[in-house]
Design an enzyme around this catalytic site. Structure first.
Site, mmCIF file in Angstrom:
data_model
loop_
_atom_site.group_PDB
_atom_site.id
_atom_site.type_symbol
_atom_site.label_atom_id
_atom_site.label_comp_id
_atom_site.label_asym_id
_atom_site.label_seq_id
_atom_site.Cartn_x
_atom_site.Cartn_y
_atom_site.Cartn_z
ATOM 1 N N TRP A 31 0.865 -1.190 0.000
ATOM 2 C CA TRP A 31 0.000 0.000 0.000
ATOM 3 C C TRP A 31 0.898 1.236 0.000
ATOM 4 O O TRP A 31 1.856 1.295 0.770
ATOM 5 C CB TRP A 31 -0.891 0.000 1.246
ATOM 6 C CG TRP A 31 -2.103 0.865 1.083
ATOM 7 C CD1 TRP A 31 -2.152 2.214 1.154
ATOM 8 C CD2 TRP A 31 -3.434 0.425 0.832
ATOM 9 N NE1 TRP A 31 -3.433 2.660 0.963
ATOM 10 C CE2 TRP A 31 -4.247 1.592 0.772
ATOM 11 C CE3 TRP A 31 -4.044 -0.822 0.662
ATOM 12 C CZ2 TRP A 31 -5.620 1.536 0.551
ATOM 13 C CZ3 TRP A 31 -5.403 -0.870 0.444
ATOM 14 C CH2 TRP A 31 -6.186 0.295 0.381
ATOM 15 N N GLU A 67 -0.870 -5.925 7.651
ATOM 16 C CA GLU A 67 -0.319 -7.282 7.529
ATOM 17 C C GLU A 67 1.159 -7.354 7.937
ATOM 18 O O GLU A 67 1.752 -8.448 7.944
ATOM 19 C CB GLU A 67 -0.464 -7.781 6.079
ATOM 20 C CG GLU A 67 -1.877 -8.223 5.713
ATOM 21 C CD GLU A 67 -2.867 -7.082 5.559
ATOM 22 O OE1 GLU A 67 -2.490 -6.035 5.014
ATOM 23 O OE2 GLU A 67 -4.025 -7.233 6.030
ATOM 24 N N HIS A 97 -9.923 4.881 10.283
ATOM 25 C CA HIS A 97 -9.135 3.727 9.827
ATOM 26 C C HIS A 97 -7.663 3.899 10.176
ATOM 27 O O HIS A 97 -6.992 2.993 10.672
ATOM 28 C CB HIS A 97 -9.322 3.599 8.311
ATOM 29 C CG HIS A 97 -8.833 2.325 7.747
ATOM 30 N ND1 HIS A 97 -7.560 2.181 7.245
ATOM 31 C CD2 HIS A 97 -9.424 1.116 7.619
ATOM 32 C CE1 HIS A 97 -7.398 0.940 6.820
ATOM 33 N NE2 HIS A 97 -8.507 0.278 7.034
HETATM 34 C C1 DLZ Z 1 -7.315 -0.234 3.688
HETATM 35 C C2 DLZ Z 1 -6.082 0.615 3.834
HETATM 36 C C3 DLZ Z 1 -6.174 2.021 3.808
HETATM 37 C C4 DLZ Z 1 -7.484 2.751 3.647
HETATM 38 N N1 DLZ Z 1 -5.097 2.798 3.904
HETATM 39 C C5 DLZ Z 1 -3.888 2.195 4.046
HETATM 40 C C6 DLZ Z 1 -2.722 2.994 4.147
HETATM 41 O O1 DLZ Z 1 -2.722 4.229 4.075
HETATM 42 N N2 DLZ Z 1 -1.534 2.334 4.303
HETATM 43 C C7 DLZ Z 1 -1.440 0.969 4.375
HETATM 44 O O2 DLZ Z 1 -0.341 0.434 4.540
HETATM 45 N N3 DLZ Z 1 -2.547 0.198 4.268
HETATM 46 C C8 DLZ Z 1 -3.748 0.773 4.093
HETATM 47 N N4 DLZ Z 1 -4.868 0.011 3.977
HETATM 48 C C9 DLZ Z 1 -4.717 -1.474 3.906
HETATM 49 C C10 DLZ Z 1 -4.617 -2.167 5.261
HETATM 50 O O3 DLZ Z 1 -3.318 -1.996 5.804
HETATM 51 C C11 DLZ Z 1 -4.861 -3.696 5.089
HETATM 52 O O4 DLZ Z 1 -4.040 -4.203 4.071
HETATM 53 C C12 DLZ Z 1 -6.313 -4.012 4.743
HETATM 54 O O5 DLZ Z 1 -7.181 -3.449 5.692
HETATM 55 C C13 DLZ Z 1 -6.537 -5.547 4.689
HETATM 56 O O6 DLZ Z 1 -6.287 -6.140 5.953
#
Ligand code: DLZ
Length: 162
Positions: A31, A67, A97
């Site tokens: 992400w 994760e 979140h």
């Molecule tokens: C869902 C999500 C969101 C909205 N934002 C981020 C973020 O800014 N940075 C990040 O590393 N991960 C984000 N995620 C994904 C969550 O970390 C995770 O992969 C999902 O909720 C699935 O468990």
């Protein structure tokens, strides 16, 4: 002190041990890849700079920062590493979140270190926006991936002296 004023890679340079016999696992979040890729490059290059061998550095990608703790735990379970570096970038959004992810991930990574007696390094950016993230991923506030790697080397060195 905020990360804008304090850069771990600029302090105690003389006290950094050689990483030539150290083994590192790096878990990195997909992400915000445009940021986490730079954190990874910074961490990897810093490990090499302090003499870690390429064969002793393993990189695994996970879908998001949430994760990271499980990815790090799986690496620790393999008994192949002296330290695990966790890299991610969670950008503040309009919902809570951000708060849930940041607090649970930081807590889980700290708990892993205490449970496994291994350095688990928290290299997760928690900026308000993309610009702040880029500033800390090789921009004007340095690269927090470098700092995470340096912290890992120092903690493995500490462990070896105790
Ligand atoms: C869902 C999500 C969101 C909205 N934002 C981020 C973020 O800014 N940075 C990040 O590393 N991960 C984000 N995620 C994904 C969550 O970390 C995770 O992969 C999902 O909720 C699935 O468990």
């Amino acid at each position: 002190m905020s990360s804008a004023d304090h850069n771990l890679s600029q302090v105690h340079e003389g006290q950094v041990p050689s990483a030539k016999d150290m083994r590192f696992g790096i878990v990195v979040s997909e992400w915000n890849t445009e940021v986490t890729r730079k954190l990874l490059d910074g961490a990897y290059n810093t490990l090499i700079k302090y003499e870690a061998k390429e064969k002793n550095i393993a990189v695994k990608w996970v879908p998001g920062s949430f994760e990271l703790p499980l990815g790090a735990q799986l690496m620790a379970e393999s008994n192949k590493f002296d330290a695990i570096i966790c890299l991610g970038c969670v950008i503040q959004g309009e919902t809570r979140h951000f708060d849930f992810i940041c607090s649970s991930v930081s807590q889980a990574i700290m708990n892993l270190g205490l449970e496994y007696n291994l350095p688990f390094i928290f290299g997760v950016l928690t900026p308000n926006n993309q610009e702040q993230a880029q500033d800390r991923a090789g921009g004007k506030h340095g690269n927090k991936g470098d700092e995470a790697a340096l912290t890992a080397i120092k903690m493995v060195g500490l462990q070896q002296t105790i």
